[in-house]
Design an enzyme around this catalytic site. Structure first.
Site, PDB file in Angstrom:
ATOM      1  CD  GLU A 295      89.050  17.879  19.164  1.00 46.09           C
ATOM      2  OE1 GLU A 295      87.931  17.846  19.725  1.00 46.09           O
ATOM      3  OE2 GLU A 295      89.282  17.287  18.100  1.00 46.09           O
TER       4      GLU A 295
ATOM      5  CB  CYS B  79      87.882  21.094  17.139  1.00 40.03           C
ATOM      6  SG  CYS B  79      86.524  20.576  18.226  1.00 40.03           S
TER       7      CYS B  79
HETATM    8 ZN   LIG Z   1      85.205  19.139  17.053  1.00 38.83          ZN
END
Ligand SMILES: [Zn+2]
Length: 163
Positions: free
Chosen positions: A62, A93
């Site tokens: 991500e 993330c």
């Molecule tokens: Zn991550």
């Protein structure tokens, strides 16, 4: 946790993220993939976890996807985008998603189920904070949908973690 029911479009892009997770694994990485899609259906970024390939511990799928999309697209475009992630975003993330201005997250396997694959090895454990915990602290709302397609999202993890 109950699985979310996805629209056809959400299911298609989440399956693409799951494909990318398997691709990342085939290159020797942890099996995670992510896709960012604009509100017009344009794919803004695709990425997989490349921590093993690069030696960069921040190379999560991500975060890699956010890095690619935010360097090419404005905050207004990203505000209307969705990030699809094969696994529930980690704390880092979720932070990257917050900074990108993306307002919608769809993920596959949840962090609690992932722990069953990660096992008890200290260097494989994640911080026990869900992405909802992080994103609910955002001053702008971020919609989080998941877990979804857990059975499919789990497949690339089978045998991928040494415990
Ligand atoms: Zn991550």
């Amino acid at each position: 946790m109950n699985e979310a029911t996805l629209s056809d479009q959400d299911g298609r892009y989440l399956r693409r993220a799951i494909e990318l997770s398997a691709h990342g694994r085939s290159r020797g990485n942890r099996p995670f993939g992510a896709v960012i899609v604009g509100d017009d259906g344009q794919v803004l970024a695709e990425a997989w976890c490349n921590t093993a390939e690069t030696g960069d511990c921040t190379g999560h799928a991500e975060t890699n996807a956010v890095r690619e999309a935010s360097s090419r697209h404005g905050r207004d475009t990203l505000a209307r985008a969705t990030i699809y992630s094969s696994g529930e975003p980690c704390v880092m993330c979720a932070g990257a998603i917050f900074w990108s201005n993306i307002r919608r997250v769809v993920f596959g396997i949840d962090a609690v189920s992932l722990r069953a694959f990660r096992g008890e090895r200290a260097d494989q454990r994640d911080a026990q904070l869900s992405c909802r915990d992080v994103l609910n602290a955002s001053p702008h709302p971020v919609e989080v949908i998941g877990p979804a397609l857990v059975q499919e999202a789990s497949q690339p993890h089978v045998g991928a973690w040494r415990t």
